[in-house]
Enzyme design. Structure first.
Site, short mmCIF file in Angstrom:
data_model
loop_
_atom_site.label_atom_id
_atom_site.label_comp_id
_atom_site.label_asym_id
_atom_site.label_seq_id
_atom_site.Cartn_x
_atom_site.Cartn_y
_atom_site.Cartn_z
N GLY A 1 62.45 42.88 62.19
CA GLY A 1 62.45 44.10 61.40
C GLY A 1 62.33 45.42 62.13
O GLY A 1 63.33 46.05 62.47
N LYS B 1 49.41 44.75 63.17
CA LYS B 1 48.21 43.89 63.19
C LYS B 1 48.36 42.70 64.13
O LYS B 1 49.44 42.11 64.22
CB LYS B 1 47.97 43.33 61.79
CG LYS B 1 47.58 44.38 60.79
CD LYS B 1 47.46 43.75 59.45
CE LYS B 1 46.95 44.74 58.42
NZ LYS B 1 46.95 44.15 57.09
N ARG C 1 74.95 42.68 57.59
CA ARG C 1 74.89 41.24 57.29
C ARG C 1 76.25 40.69 56.89
O ARG C 1 76.56 39.54 57.21
CB ARG C 1 73.87 40.99 56.18
CG ARG C 1 72.46 41.19 56.72
CD ARG C 1 71.43 40.96 55.66
NE ARG C 1 70.11 40.97 56.27
CZ ARG C 1 69.00 41.25 55.61
NH1 ARG C 1 69.05 41.53 54.33
NH2 ARG C 1 67.85 41.23 56.23
N GLY D 1 61.65 37.03 59.57
CA GLY D 1 60.73 35.88 59.54
C GLY D 1 61.29 34.67 60.28
O GLY D 1 60.55 33.96 60.97
P1 AMP Z 1 54.78 45.02 61.85
O1 AMP Z 1 55.47 44.89 60.53
O2 AMP Z 1 53.48 44.30 61.94
O3 AMP Z 1 55.72 44.72 63.01
O4 AMP Z 1 54.36 46.53 61.97
C1 AMP Z 1 55.28 47.58 62.05
C2 AMP Z 1 54.59 48.82 61.63
O5 AMP Z 1 53.48 49.04 62.48
C3 AMP Z 1 55.44 50.06 61.71
O6 AMP Z 1 55.70 50.50 60.40
C4 AMP Z 1 54.60 51.04 62.49
O7 AMP Z 1 54.56 52.32 61.89
C5 AMP Z 1 53.21 50.42 62.44
N1 AMP Z 1 52.37 50.84 63.56
C6 AMP Z 1 52.63 50.79 64.86
N2 AMP Z 1 51.65 51.35 65.59
C7 AMP Z 1 50.72 51.78 64.71
C8 AMP Z 1 49.47 52.46 64.84
N3 AMP Z 1 49.00 52.79 66.02
N4 AMP Z 1 48.79 52.75 63.72
C9 AMP Z 1 49.28 52.40 62.50
N5 AMP Z 1 50.46 51.76 62.31
C10 AMP Z 1 51.17 51.45 63.40
#
Ligand code: AMP
Length: 417
Positions: free
Chosen positions: A374, A218, A35, A397
């Site tokens: 991220g 999610k 950064r 974000g």
């Molecule tokens: P996000 O912050 O929503 O972009 O999610 C990123 C996180 O999703 C990472 O830490 C990954 O380890 C997790 N992730 C990706 N695929 C899976 C999965 N199949 N089951 C559980 N966690 C997951």
């Protein structure tokens, strides 16, 4: 708004909102200076023109209180070294008018963490939203925020916002302060300009085919972006943990996989919308399942729709890797946000690596590829690919909100919108 390329800072004092929210170890040493390096082109241009610099940033979440472990005093030497000039430090950001007035051309001053003052974020402290007195407290805080911003503005002749990472926040230093400068004396910095151009390439200057890869855990946290992208993309790959919400919605069994049971209808709506828009929605066919959430778990490859009880899908399988790579390799515009699996565990990083490989290949063949938000940045860094994609965004974000099509308050304030 002014343009930093054309602006002559000679003899001017520039107050620059930077994002120096760098990670520190327990000794207070910087563990990643990306950064700081990101802000250098803007800062060096101002000094080279013969201007002086007043740098302001937040660090962490002190929530309006002075927290020594979040003092920007810890990074002054590193900023001096990066900038090549000795940077002075103002230990109270709201009482720095004398130090700012004393600055000569070519000199720089770093202000203490803005968020030591609740006025920076403008949220009332110590009062619950449900409290009947909350609205009055909020009004009072907003008035104080204006005073705080006005005081910061009084230090300088010109305002530059180069903190893309906080551009989605309407804080004193990121937005409110802009009201105290006329249009010719406020602008975005080089880093912010690069970020906004990258988003523009993805949203408004699309070369086709356009493939977006959305992963992560999610569907609920990505729905705004998925909906906006649906209007733009040719191929939409949805992967990561959200796969299993889709598979269950389609009548599959997902074992212990991460699954949002209250979002099954949402998943079906996304599938219908993609059909209606003619978007090629690409979901995993197979996955690598584990008998526990750990790198050393036993694994098996199975259909993404038929995961046995006691097992959970932690990565995409070999058929999906090929299917995804096919949708990426011939693309001319690519956006990647979110990993295909639990990439933090090496044994479940294979799918994310396959995606990264395909993006690198497409980029070599002339595609514009933007990686941001991220965890996908952590992914390209893990695989050593950061310099083999077109652009790696510094904004989490802020990038996601920009891609959702939202106007960023930090940008709107400078444009006078
Ligand atoms: P996000 O912050 O929503 O972009 O999610 C990123 C996180 O999703 C990472 O830490 C990954 O380890 C997790 N992730 C990706 N695929 C899976 C999965 N199949 N089951 C559980 N966690 C997951």
């Amino acid at each position: 708004m002014a343009n930093i390329n054309d602006y002559n800072f000679a003899g001017k004092k520039a107050i620059v909102r930077v994002d120096f929210n760098v990670p520190l170890n327990e000794k207070g040493e910087i563990t990643d200076d990306t950064r700081i390096r990101g802000a250098l082109p803007t800062l060096k241009k101002i000094l080279a023109d013969g201007g002086s610099l007043i740098l302001m940033s937040h660090m962490g979440k002190p929530k309006g209180k002075v927290k020594p472990e979040l003092s920007l005093g810890q990074i002054v030497d590193a900023v001096s070294a990066a900038l090549g000039v000795k940077v002075a430090f103002a230990p109270d950001c709201a009482k720095a008018s004398e130090a700012a007035a004393a600055l000569k051309p070519g000199e720089a001053l770093l202000l203490e963490n803005l968020r030591f003052y609740p006025e920076e974020e403008g949220k009332p402290v110590g009062i619950d939203k449900a409290d009947p007195a909350y609205d009055d407290a909020k009004k009072e805080m907003k008035a104080k925020q204006k005073e705080f911003a006005k005081n910061l503005a009084s230090y300088a002749d010109v305002y530059v916002n180069d903190a893309f990472g906080t551009a989605h926040r309407k804080h004193a230093s990121t937005a409110v302060i802009a009201d105290y400068f006329d249009a010719d004396n406020k602008m975005v910095g080089f880093l912010m300009e690069k970020e906004l151009n990258a988003v523009d390439n993805i949203l408004n200057n699309i070369k086709r085919p356009f493939t977006a890869i959305m992963g992560g855990s999610k569907v609920s946290t990505k729905i705004g972006i998925i909906e906006n992208l649906m209007e733009k993309v040719d191929n939409l790959i949805l992967c990561g943990g959200m796969t299993y919400t889709f598979m269950k919605a389609l009548g599959g069994t997902v074992g212990d996989s991460i699954c949002e049971n209250d979002k099954l209808q949402l998943a079906l709506d996304i599938i219908d919308k993609a059909k209606a828009k003619g978007v090629n929605l690409v979901l995993a066919e197979d996955c690598v399942c584990a008998d526990s959430f750990s790198n050393d778990a036993n694994t098996q490859v199975c259909s993404a729709k038929e995961i046995p009880a006691g097992w959970e899908g932690l990565d995409i399988g070999p058929k999906s890797r090929i299917k995804f790579a096919d949708a990426i390799k011939n693309a001319k515009t690519i956006l990647w946000n979110g990993p295909a699996g639990v990439f933090e565990f090496d044994n479940f990083a294979v799918g994310s690596k396959a995606i990264a490989d395909a993006i690198v290949e497409a980029t070599k063949n002339g595609a514009f590829s933007l990686v941001g938000g991220g965890d996908s940045v952590a992914c390209v860094n893990k695989f050593g690919y950061a310099d083999q994609v077109s652009y790696v965004s510094t904004g989490g974000g802020a990038l996601l909100e920009a891609i959702e099509g939202k106007v960023l308050p930090g940008v709107a304030a400078i444009k006078g919108e």
